[in-house]
Design an enzyme around this catalytic site. Sequence first.
Site, PDB file in Angstrom:
ATOM      1  N   SER A  36       0.905  -1.092   0.070  1.00 26.81           N
ATOM      2  CA  SER A  36      -0.118   0.015  -0.103  1.00 26.81           C
ATOM      3  C   SER A  36       0.941   1.239  -0.151  1.00 26.81           C
ATOM      4  O   SER A  36       2.043   1.403  -0.694  1.00 26.81           O
ATOM      5  CB  SER A  36      -1.087  -0.027   1.379  1.00 26.81           C
ATOM      6  OG  SER A  36      -2.012   0.911   0.960  1.00 26.81           O
TER       7      SER A  36
ATOM      8  N   ASP B 297      -8.608  -5.537  -5.634  1.00 27.08           N
ATOM      9  CA  ASP B 297      -8.157  -4.313  -4.993  1.00 27.08           C
ATOM     10  C   ASP B 297      -8.323  -2.859  -5.624  1.00 27.08           C
ATOM     11  O   ASP B 297      -7.794  -2.769  -6.764  1.00 27.08           O
ATOM     12  CB  ASP B 297      -6.650  -4.433  -4.458  1.00 27.08           C
ATOM     13  CG  ASP B 297      -6.054  -3.342  -3.960  1.00 27.08           C
ATOM     14  OD1 ASP B 297      -6.776  -2.470  -2.952  1.00 27.08           O
ATOM     15  OD2 ASP B 297      -4.906  -3.071  -3.584  1.00 27.08           O
TER      16      ASP B 297
ATOM     17  N   HIS C 116      -6.313  -6.456  -1.430  1.00 33.03           N
ATOM     18  CA  HIS C 116      -5.100  -5.637  -1.093  1.00 33.03           C
ATOM     19  C   HIS C 116      -3.862  -6.372  -0.366  1.00 33.03           C
ATOM     20  O   HIS C 116      -4.266  -6.869   0.532  1.00 33.03           O
ATOM     21  CB  HIS C 116      -5.479  -4.505  -0.268  1.00 33.03           C
ATOM     22  CG  HIS C 116      -4.717  -3.062  -0.343  1.00 33.03           C
ATOM     23  ND1 HIS C 116      -4.473  -2.531  -1.355  1.00 33.03           N
ATOM     24  CD2 HIS C 116      -4.284  -2.555   0.871  1.00 33.03           C
ATOM     25  CE1 HIS C 116      -3.439  -1.321  -0.729  1.00 33.03           C
ATOM     26  NE2 HIS C 116      -3.664  -1.397   0.509  1.00 33.03           N
TER      27      HIS C 116
END
Length: 501
Positions: free
Chosen positions: A180, A444, A469
Amino acid sequence: MAMLTFASLSLFRSVLLVVLCLCCTGDARFKGFRRFVDRSEAIQQHTARTGPKVEDHWFTQRLDHFNGADSRVWKQRYFINDTFYRPGGPVFLMIGGEGPANPAWMQYGSWLTYAEKLGALCFLLEHRFYGNSHPTEDLSTANLHFLSSRQALADLAHFRSVVAATQGLTNSRWVAFGGSYPGSLAAWLRLKYPHLVHAAIATSAPIHATVNFPEYLEVVRRSLASHSPECPLLVKQATDTLSQKLKDPLTYSNITKDFQLCSPLQLDSLMDSAHFLESLAGNFMDVVQYNEDNRAFEGVVGTNITMKVLCGVMADASLGGVYERYAAVARLMLHTFSLRCLDARYASYLQDMANTSWSGAGAAGGRQWVYQTCTEFGFYQSTDSPNQPFTGFPLPYHLKQCYDIFNMSAAELDVEAAVKDTNEYYGGYGLRTSRVVFPNGSIDPWHALSVTLDLSEQLPAIFIKGTAHCANMYPARAEDLPQLALARDHVFLLLQQWLKE
């Protein structure tokens, strides 16, 4: 790891905060990256039950790496795992994100599988201003001036240089890991400090900053439709119905009961209605972003709530019409997170986020991450697209939060200029470096701002159909899709190849 969705952190204020996360290392509800579960206490309890205690270590950092006249320093937290280290082996540096660094990652995760095979020494460095890494006495706007991705990269570079020199690791090859927002940091660390970092694994990394990010909700729609074509249509009907009801104050009493609000619904401004609608949409955004992942090892509650579960509720006619089913989803999420009610008041959210104390509700990561979105990234998941099922929280709503939380005017805080500067500095989609791999999952929503096609032979992408994710960062399990297992193997093969170069 966040970047996590991120609505305005409203729904589970006492449980969720803003994240991007080490995705995956601290995980966050972030606002822009913004779906970040504040579960540090649960993580610590889980880790204590399942493995040896992970010891905190502290590293001295400069407050401002870019001002030689400023001699102030502070202590940054980090963790070590030397279980698999063999002399001459590589050094893995996991990058912390917009929340507390999660010590569970020193015991679990695919990076440790790689470390065991390659004889690597593993470090996890917590991001400045998050977790227990407090560079300043509080989170005032003046102090947050020292919170930026550039300062964070300089922290990483200084940590790497000093540790290498003092621990005899100067000739070792260092590899950055992150998911991320930390995935972006991993790629940018390789870009800006290529002499210090040999390669990077940039999982679910949104490397392109953007003020308005309606594409996030477009991917949410497509992801829901991949499970059930009618699901996003039902959600759209429900949100449209709710929006119509919000126009009639006579419905407020029933809405308060239906959605189990903490106080009678009162909409004094467009910010109030937008905040309420975004809080409810966040139920779907969170679940899609982390659908069927393997976060249970972190002690995360709610991992059994999947797109299948939410779409099943939305399709259950026995609950009533689409509005009643939408309310049932909200109550299910409250029950899952053991919350008595939903505080959907914008004033409550603003009070939490404007608190500058380290003991305040926003200090878990919310206030800091919102600041970074306002001054660097944007990432605002607005409803400014017709190709998504939600309504009511357009870009101006997100921008006004910047001005309200930090008590600044639009003239004082130019978000568009800040985002443009970020892309100029790092390159956005035009990033040019080498030995960086970009794994992403098709479910995601953050893949829309990442790399899903090879940029070059030295900048490959791994696009994993059906995963969410940071899925490739979690420990392997029997239920994993074959393509997820192959993606982890692909990363390992790249590591083997690059460490020989």
